[in-house]
Scaffold this motif. Sequence first.
Motif, PDB file in Angstrom:
ATOM      1  N   GLY A   4      36.806  47.112  43.417  1.00 23.02           N
ATOM      2  CA  GLY A   4      35.535  46.401  43.258  1.00 23.02           C
ATOM      3  C   GLY A   4      35.452  45.201  44.175  1.00 23.02           C
ATOM      4  O   GLY A   4      34.774  44.217  43.884  1.00 23.02           O
ATOM      5  N   GLY A   6      35.612  43.859  48.590  1.00 19.02           N
ATOM      6  CA  GLY A   6      34.737  43.909  49.766  1.00 19.02           C
ATOM      7  C   GLY A   6      34.426  45.322  50.221  1.00 19.02           C
ATOM      8  O   GLY A   6      33.257  45.668  50.473  1.00 19.02           O
ATOM      9  N   HIS A   7      35.450  46.158  50.336  1.00 16.38           N
ATOM     10  CA  HIS A   7      35.204  47.518  50.833  1.00 16.38           C
ATOM     11  C   HIS A   7      34.341  48.305  49.853  1.00 16.38           C
ATOM     12  O   HIS A   7      33.390  48.981  50.256  1.00 16.38           O
ATOM     13  N   ILE A  26      36.119  50.853  38.766  1.00 13.23           N
ATOM     14  CA  ILE A  26      37.446  50.729  38.167  1.00 13.23           C
ATOM     15  C   ILE A  26      38.219  49.714  38.992  1.00 13.23           C
ATOM     16  O   ILE A  26      38.586  49.978  40.143  1.00 13.23           O
ATOM     17  N   ASP A  29      40.373  43.493  38.640  1.00 12.62           N
ATOM     18  CA  ASP A  29      39.796  42.143  38.782  1.00 12.62           C
ATOM     19  C   ASP A  29      38.318  42.144  38.424  1.00 12.62           C
ATOM     20  O   ASP A  29      37.660  43.190  38.431  1.00 12.62           O
ATOM     21  N   ASP A  46      43.077  51.853  35.518  1.00  8.33           N
ATOM     22  CA  ASP A  46      42.898  53.158  36.156  1.00  8.33           C
ATOM     23  C   ASP A  46      42.934  54.303  35.148  1.00  8.33           C
ATOM     24  O   ASP A  46      42.439  55.392  35.437  1.00  8.33           O
ATOM     25  N   GLY A  64      40.297  49.202  50.227  1.00  3.72           N
ATOM     26  CA  GLY A  64      40.407  49.257  51.683  1.00  3.72           C
ATOM     27  C   GLY A  64      41.850  49.409  52.133  1.00  3.72           C
ATOM     28  O   GLY A  64      42.741  49.763  51.336  1.00  3.72           O
TER      29      GLY A  64
HETATM   30  O1  JB2 Z   1      45.661  49.567  41.391  1.00  2.00           O
HETATM   31  C1  JB2 Z   1      44.466  49.309  41.553  1.00  2.00           C
HETATM   32  C2  JB2 Z   1      44.008  48.168  42.274  1.00  2.00           C
HETATM   33  N1  JB2 Z   1      44.635  47.138  42.899  1.00  2.00           N
HETATM   34  C3  JB2 Z   1      43.665  46.335  43.420  1.00  2.00           C
HETATM   35  N2  JB2 Z   1      43.496  50.140  41.042  1.00  2.00           N
HETATM   36  C4  JB2 Z   1      42.175  49.905  41.200  1.00  2.00           C
HETATM   37  N3  JB2 Z   1      41.307  50.748  40.656  1.00  2.00           N
HETATM   38  N4  JB2 Z   1      41.720  48.843  41.895  1.00  2.00           N
HETATM   39  C5  JB2 Z   1      42.620  47.997  42.425  1.00  2.00           C
HETATM   40  N5  JB2 Z   1      42.450  46.866  43.111  1.00  2.00           N
HETATM   41  C6  JB2 Z   1      41.129  46.341  43.436  1.00  2.00           C
HETATM   42  O2  JB2 Z   1      40.910  46.521  44.835  1.00  2.00           O
HETATM   43  C7  JB2 Z   1      40.971  44.857  43.210  1.00  2.00           C
HETATM   44  O3  JB2 Z   1      40.691  44.583  41.864  1.00  2.00           O
HETATM   45  C8  JB2 Z   1      39.774  44.560  44.122  1.00  2.00           C
HETATM   46  O4  JB2 Z   1      38.563  44.852  43.447  1.00  2.00           O
HETATM   47  C9  JB2 Z   1      39.953  45.549  45.262  1.00  2.00           C
HETATM   48  C10 JB2 Z   1      40.460  44.900  46.540  1.00  2.00           C
HETATM   49  O5  JB2 Z   1      39.410  44.098  47.034  1.00  2.00           O
HETATM   50  P1  JB2 Z   1      39.542  43.192  48.319  1.00  2.00           P
HETATM   51  O6  JB2 Z   1      38.189  42.605  48.574  1.00  2.00           O
HETATM   52  O7  JB2 Z   1      40.678  42.269  48.141  1.00  2.00           O
HETATM   53  O8  JB2 Z   1      39.980  44.163  49.468  1.00  2.00           O
HETATM   54  P2  JB2 Z   1      39.296  45.531  49.943  1.00  2.00           P
HETATM   55  O9  JB2 Z   1      40.370  46.545  49.835  1.00  2.00           O
HETATM   56  O10 JB2 Z   1      38.008  45.785  49.286  1.00  2.00           O
HETATM   57  O11 JB2 Z   1      38.960  45.258  51.470  1.00  2.00           O
HETATM   58  C11 JB2 Z   1      39.934  45.164  52.453  1.00  2.00           C
HETATM   59  O12 JB2 Z   1      39.838  46.306  53.305  1.00  2.00           O
HETATM   60  C12 JB2 Z   1      38.543  46.449  53.915  1.00  2.00           C
HETATM   61  C13 JB2 Z   1      38.516  47.755  54.675  1.00  2.00           C
HETATM   62  C14 JB2 Z   1      39.554  43.850  53.087  1.00  2.00           C
HETATM   63  O13 JB2 Z   1      40.547  43.324  53.821  1.00  2.00           O
HETATM   64  C15 JB2 Z   1      38.309  43.957  53.956  1.00  2.00           C
HETATM   65  O14 JB2 Z   1      38.233  42.837  54.835  1.00  2.00           O
HETATM   66  C16 JB2 Z   1      38.253  45.237  54.783  1.00  2.00           C
HETATM   67  N6  JB2 Z   1      36.942  45.332  55.382  1.00  2.00           N
END
Ligand code: JB2
Length: 206
Positions: A4, A6-7, A26, A29, A46, A64
């Motif tokens: 939930g 950025g991606h 899901i 955070d 999950d 992401g």
């Molecule tokens: O085990 C998990 C888990 N661990 C973290 N299960 C589930 N279902 N979700 C998980 N998460 C969730 O991933 C976190 O709660 C959070 O909502 C999300 C990670 O969000 P974040 O904004 O930190 O990163 P991102 O993966 O959306 O984005 C990265 O990759 C993109 C491609 C960033 O670095 C971006 O800049 C980039 N554009």
Amino acid sequence: MIGGGGHASVLADILMGQGREIIAVISPDSISERPIFDGIAHFQSDDAIEKFSSSDVKLVNGVGFLPRSPLRKKLYQRYTAQGYEFETIIASDASISSYASIASGAQVLTRGIVQTGATIGENTIINTGALVEHDCYIAAHNHIAPKAVLCGQVTTGEGVFIGANATILQNISIKNDAVVAAGATLTMCLDKNTTHYPIRSTEKYT
Ligand code: JB2
């Protein structure tokens, strides 16, 4: 929607613009700071995914991928092994040649371009404005970051990360889990699990 952050929010924006319904997010955070998720059910574990039958829903990999981070691939493999299908996402303004091949679960975001003869592997991200030129072979679980340019016939192994605005010259091969840092230009093949950084000028400004 798994994740939930950025991606996930970028993918949600694309999907909602295409009239698709996201029935749940899901994410361990909070998602309350992202208005795009307002009104969508939120589960923090999950385990909640298994509330939904694999025949009723498709999953979206909204987690992401930064260099060598294992979570995105792990989630993809865990749920495909359980029979779930991950949606293949193509933004409405992405440009995909009819002679390109996009594997299941791949994501081509806004203004991404995939030219003729190119192949994009499963669970790979072609991020905003990235260009994958003719006959490239991009394997599974890659992230081609915003505005990266891959000239013709570039090949990558699994788990490769190509940073924003990087340029890969034609016919270059990049092995598994290698990283090309943002803004770098790659003119030679890159071995597995290695990182290519931009060449920095040693000139001092006076
Ligand atoms: O085990 C998990 C888990 N661990 C973290 N299960 C589930 N279902 N979700 C998980 N998460 C969730 O991933 C976190 O709660 C959070 O909502 C999300 C990670 O969000 P974040 O904004 O930190 O990163 P991102 O993966 O959306 O984005 C990265 O990759 C993109 C491609 C960033 O670095 C971006 O800049 C980039 N554009």
